[in-house]
Write a protein that holds these residues in place. Structure first.
Motif, PDB file in Angstrom:
ATOM      1  N   VAL A 188       0.859  -1.189   0.000  1.00  0.00           N
ATOM      2  CA  VAL A 188       0.000   0.000   0.000  1.00  0.00           C
ATOM      3  C   VAL A 188       0.895   1.238   0.000  1.00  0.00           C
ATOM      4  CG1 VAL A 188      -1.750   1.313   1.263  1.00  0.00           C
ATOM      5  CG2 VAL A 188      -1.856  -1.200   1.228  1.00  0.00           C
ATOM      6  N   HIS A 189       0.762   2.045  -1.039  1.00  0.00           N
ATOM      7  CA  HIS A 189       1.515   3.295  -1.129  1.00  0.00           C
ATOM      8  C   HIS A 189       0.811   4.422  -0.384  1.00  0.00           C
ATOM      9  CE1 HIS A 189       4.640   2.044  -3.947  1.00  0.00           C
ATOM     10  NE2 HIS A 189       3.708   1.334  -4.553  1.00  0.00           N
ATOM     11  N   GLN A 190      -0.505   4.514  -0.550  1.00  0.00           N
ATOM     12  CA  GLN A 190      -1.251   5.577   0.122  1.00  0.00           C
ATOM     13  C   GLN A 190      -2.683   5.148   0.381  1.00  0.00           C
ATOM     14  OE1 GLN A 190      -0.963   9.250  -2.162  1.00  0.00           O
ATOM     15  NE2 GLN A 190       0.602   9.937  -0.740  1.00  0.00           N
ATOM     16  N   LEU A 191      -3.196   5.650   1.487  1.00  0.00           N
ATOM     17  CA  LEU A 191      -4.606   5.528   1.843  1.00  0.00           C
ATOM     18  C   LEU A 191      -5.002   6.897   2.362  1.00  0.00           C
ATOM     19  CD1 LEU A 191      -7.241   4.000   2.591  1.00  0.00           C
ATOM     20  CD2 LEU A 191      -6.140   3.370   4.726  1.00  0.00           C
ATOM     21  N   SER A 192      -6.043   7.464   1.790  1.00  0.00           N
ATOM     22  CA  SER A 192      -6.464   8.802   2.200  1.00  0.00           C
ATOM     23  C   SER A 192      -7.983   8.879   2.219  1.00  0.00           C
ATOM     24  CB  SER A 192      -5.906   9.853   1.229  1.00  0.00           C
ATOM     25  OG  SER A 192      -6.264  11.158   1.636  1.00  0.00           O
ATOM     26  N   ILE A 193      -8.502   9.446   3.302  1.00  0.00           N
ATOM     27  CA  ILE A 193      -9.940   9.681   3.447  1.00  0.00           C
ATOM     28  C   ILE A 193     -10.134  11.177   3.674  1.00  0.00           C
ATOM     29  CG2 ILE A 193     -12.014   9.177   4.827  1.00  0.00           C
ATOM     30  CD1 ILE A 193     -10.902   6.715   3.321  1.00  0.00           C
ATOM     31  N   ASN A 194     -11.117  11.755   3.002  1.00  0.00           N
ATOM     32  CA  ASN A 194     -11.406  13.175   3.188  1.00  0.00           C
ATOM     33  C   ASN A 194     -11.519  13.485   4.677  1.00  0.00           C
ATOM     34  OD1 ASN A 194     -11.475  13.392   0.419  1.00  0.00           O
ATOM     35  ND2 ASN A 194     -13.707  13.414   0.294  1.00  0.00           N
ATOM     36  N   GLU A 195     -10.962  14.607   5.082  1.00  0.00           N
ATOM     37  CA  GLU A 195     -10.869  14.934   6.504  1.00  0.00           C
ATOM     38  C   GLU A 195     -12.224  14.895   7.215  1.00  0.00           C
ATOM     39  OE1 GLU A 195      -7.978  17.860   9.053  1.00  0.00           O
ATOM     40  OE2 GLU A 195      -8.567  18.452   7.031  1.00  0.00           O
ATOM     41  N   SER A 196     -13.248  15.448   6.612  1.00  0.00           N
ATOM     42  CA  SER A 196     -14.572  15.487   7.248  1.00  0.00           C
ATOM     43  C   SER A 196     -15.246  14.114   7.281  1.00  0.00           C
ATOM     44  CB  SER A 196     -15.482  16.480   6.524  1.00  0.00           C
ATOM     45  OG  SER A 196     -15.683  16.052   5.186  1.00  0.00           O
ATOM     46  N   GLU A 197     -14.680  13.138   6.578  1.00  0.00           N
ATOM     47  CA  GLU A 197     -15.283  11.807   6.479  1.00  0.00           C
ATOM     48  C   GLU A 197     -14.514  10.744   7.264  1.00  0.00           C
ATOM     49  OE1 GLU A 197     -18.143  11.666   5.210  1.00  0.00           O
ATOM     50  OE2 GLU A 197     -18.167  13.590   4.178  1.00  0.00           O
ATOM     51  N   GLN A 198     -13.484  11.170   7.970  1.00  0.00           N
ATOM     52  CA  GLN A 198     -12.684  10.213   8.730  1.00  0.00           C
ATOM     53  C   GLN A 198     -13.465   9.711   9.943  1.00  0.00           C
ATOM     54  OE1 GLN A 198      -8.909  12.164   9.451  1.00  0.00           O
ATOM     55  NE2 GLN A 198      -8.400  12.165   7.274  1.00  0.00           N
ATOM     56  N   ARG A 199     -13.113   8.495  10.356  1.00  0.00           N
ATOM     57  CA  ARG A 199     -13.735   7.810  11.500  1.00  0.00           C
ATOM     58  C   ARG A 199     -15.211   7.468  11.246  1.00  0.00           C
ATOM     59  NH1 ARG A 199      -9.965   7.637  15.522  1.00  0.00           N
ATOM     60  NH2 ARG A 199      -8.455   9.304  15.536  1.00  0.00           N
ATOM     61  N   LYS A 200     -15.524   7.210   9.979  1.00  0.00           N
ATOM     62  CA  LYS A 200     -16.877   6.791   9.609  1.00  0.00           C
ATOM     63  C   LYS A 200     -16.873   5.409   8.961  1.00  0.00           C
ATOM     64  CE  LYS A 200     -18.640  11.477   8.967  1.00  0.00           C
ATOM     65  NZ  LYS A 200     -19.258  12.422   8.015  1.00  0.00           N
ATOM     66  N   GLY A 201     -15.721   4.729   8.979  1.00  0.00           N
ATOM     67  CA  GLY A 201     -15.639   3.389   8.424  1.00  0.00           C
ATOM     68  C   GLY A 201     -15.192   3.316   6.977  1.00  0.00           C
ATOM     69  N   TYR A 202     -14.908   4.455   6.358  1.00  0.00           N
ATOM     70  CA  TYR A 202     -14.504   4.437   4.950  1.00  0.00           C
ATOM     71  C   TYR A 202     -13.106   3.843   4.762  1.00  0.00           C
ATOM     72  CZ  TYR A 202     -18.541   7.468   4.208  1.00  0.00           C
ATOM     73  OH  TYR A 202     -19.815   7.979   4.158  1.00  0.00           O
ATOM     74  N   GLY A 203     -12.191   4.190   5.644  1.00  0.00           N
ATOM     75  CA  GLY A 203     -10.848   3.599   5.570  1.00  0.00           C
ATOM     76  C   GLY A 203     -10.914   2.095   5.771  1.00  0.00           C
ATOM     77  N   GLN A 204     -11.768   1.689   6.710  1.00  0.00           N
ATOM     78  CA  GLN A 204     -11.960   0.264   6.978  1.00  0.00           C
ATOM     79  C   GLN A 204     -12.512  -0.443   5.739  1.00  0.00           C
ATOM     80  OE1 GLN A 204     -11.095  -1.093  10.012  1.00  0.00           O
ATOM     81  NE2 GLN A 204     -11.416  -3.051   9.005  1.00  0.00           N
ATOM     82  N   ALA A 205     -13.468   0.176   5.071  1.00  0.00           N
ATOM     83  CA  ALA A 205     -14.052  -0.417   3.860  1.00  0.00           C
ATOM     84  C   ALA A 205     -13.009  -0.556   2.753  1.00  0.00           C
ATOM     85  CB  ALA A 205     -15.237   0.422   3.377  1.00  0.00           C
ATOM     86  N   LEU A 206     -12.162   0.451   2.590  1.00  0.00           N
ATOM     87  CA  LEU A 206     -11.097   0.357   1.588  1.00  0.00           C
ATOM     88  C   LEU A 206     -10.105  -0.741   1.945  1.00  0.00           C
ATOM     89  CD1 LEU A 206     -10.322   4.083   0.711  1.00  0.00           C
ATOM     90  CD2 LEU A 206     -10.987   2.285  -0.893  1.00  0.00           C
ATOM     91  N   MET A 207      -9.778  -0.837   3.215  1.00  0.00           N
ATOM     92  CA  MET A 207      -8.824  -1.867   3.640  1.00  0.00           C
ATOM     93  C   MET A 207      -9.421  -3.260   3.452  1.00  0.00           C
ATOM     94  SD  MET A 207      -5.782  -2.436   4.504  1.00  0.00           S
ATOM     95  CE  MET A 207      -5.260  -0.747   4.734  1.00  0.00           C
ATOM     96  N   GLU A 208     -10.710  -3.427   3.742  1.00  0.00           N
ATOM     97  CA  GLU A 208     -11.353  -4.733   3.548  1.00  0.00           C
ATOM     98  C   GLU A 208     -11.361  -5.123   2.075  1.00  0.00           C
ATOM     99  OE1 GLU A 208     -15.164  -4.467   5.511  1.00  0.00           O
ATOM    100  OE2 GLU A 208     -14.209  -4.327   7.483  1.00  0.00           O
ATOM    101  N   LYS A 209     -11.643  -4.172   1.188  1.00  0.00           N
ATOM    102  CA  LYS A 209     -11.622  -4.458  -0.252  1.00  0.00           C
ATOM    103  C   LYS A 209     -10.203  -4.822  -0.698  1.00  0.00           C
ATOM    104  CE  LYS A 209     -13.287  -4.665  -4.425  1.00  0.00           C
ATOM    105  NZ  LYS A 209     -14.181  -5.735  -4.843  1.00  0.00           N
ATOM    106  N   THR A 210      -9.223  -4.129  -0.164  1.00  0.00           N
ATOM    107  CA  THR A 210      -7.826  -4.413  -0.483  1.00  0.00           C
ATOM    108  C   THR A 210      -7.444  -5.809  -0.001  1.00  0.00           C
ATOM    109  OG1 THR A 210      -7.326  -2.057  -0.384  1.00  0.00           O
ATOM    110  CG2 THR A 210      -5.465  -3.568  -0.206  1.00  0.00           C
ATOM    111  N   GLN A 211      -7.919  -6.191   1.175  1.00  0.00           N
ATOM    112  CA  GLN A 211      -7.645  -7.531   1.696  1.00  0.00           C
ATOM    113  C   GLN A 211      -8.297  -8.602   0.832  1.00  0.00           C
ATOM    114  OE1 GLN A 211      -8.515  -7.716   5.922  1.00  0.00           O
ATOM    115  NE2 GLN A 211      -7.239  -5.938   6.317  1.00  0.00           N
TER     116      GLN A 211
END
Length: 156
Positions: A91-114
């Motif tokens: 993984v080179h980069q993972l970025s979530i819009n600041e106002s959208e952090q801690r809403k599960g979006y990073g988790q969803a991207l990581m699950e898709k990556t897994q």
């Protein structure tokens, strides 16, 4: 009804915009190493990156609005006299819009990556993050990443 979608994208303009949050964090934490965010320059850089076939970019969208992205590649590490061969998703980069952090979006991207890593039969997912990025440390720890190497620097 769940309207979250994770899709491959090579739209370098969207990726350059979504990169602003993580880049600004790097600038804030490490101004010596990172230049201020410049959309025009990022657009040119992401256009180059998206032309490289080994890179994959996933964008996460919710209700039609892009919330973040992940950028990775699959590496085949060859056998050497020092190391055994292995296949990794880096993984080179993972970025979530600041106002959208801690809403599960990073988790969803990581699950898709897994899922992709599993489908590609990789041995592991690897990444690095800057030590002052406490949010990243907590996020990856929560996702069962373990510290295996330490990179150090001595400025001269």
């Amino acid at each position: 009804m769940n309207l979250i979608k994770v899709f491959r994208s090579y739209d370098y303009q969207k990726l350059a915009r979504l990169n602003e949050v993580v880049h600004n964090l790097h600038v804030k934490l490490y101004p010596r190493y990172f230049k201020p965010y410049n959309y025009s320059e990022m657009e040119v850089e992401f256009e180059k990156l998206t032309k490289n076939e080994k890179y994959t970019f996933l964008i996460l969208s919710d209700k039609g609005e892009n919330k973040g992205f992940i950028f990775f590649e699959i590496l085949n590490k060859p056998s050497t006299p020092f190391k055994n061969p292995y296949k990794s998703l880096y993984v080179h980069q993972l970025s979530i819009n600041e106002s959208e952090q801690r809403k599960g979006y990073g988790q969803a991207l990581m699950e898709k990556t897994q899922q992709i890593a599993h489908n590609e039969q990789v041995d592991c997912i690897e990444l690095d993050y800057w030590i002052k990025n406490e949010f990243a440390r907590q996020f990856y720890q929560k996702n069962n990443f373990v510290l295996e190497r330490v990179f150090v620097r001595k400025n001269i």
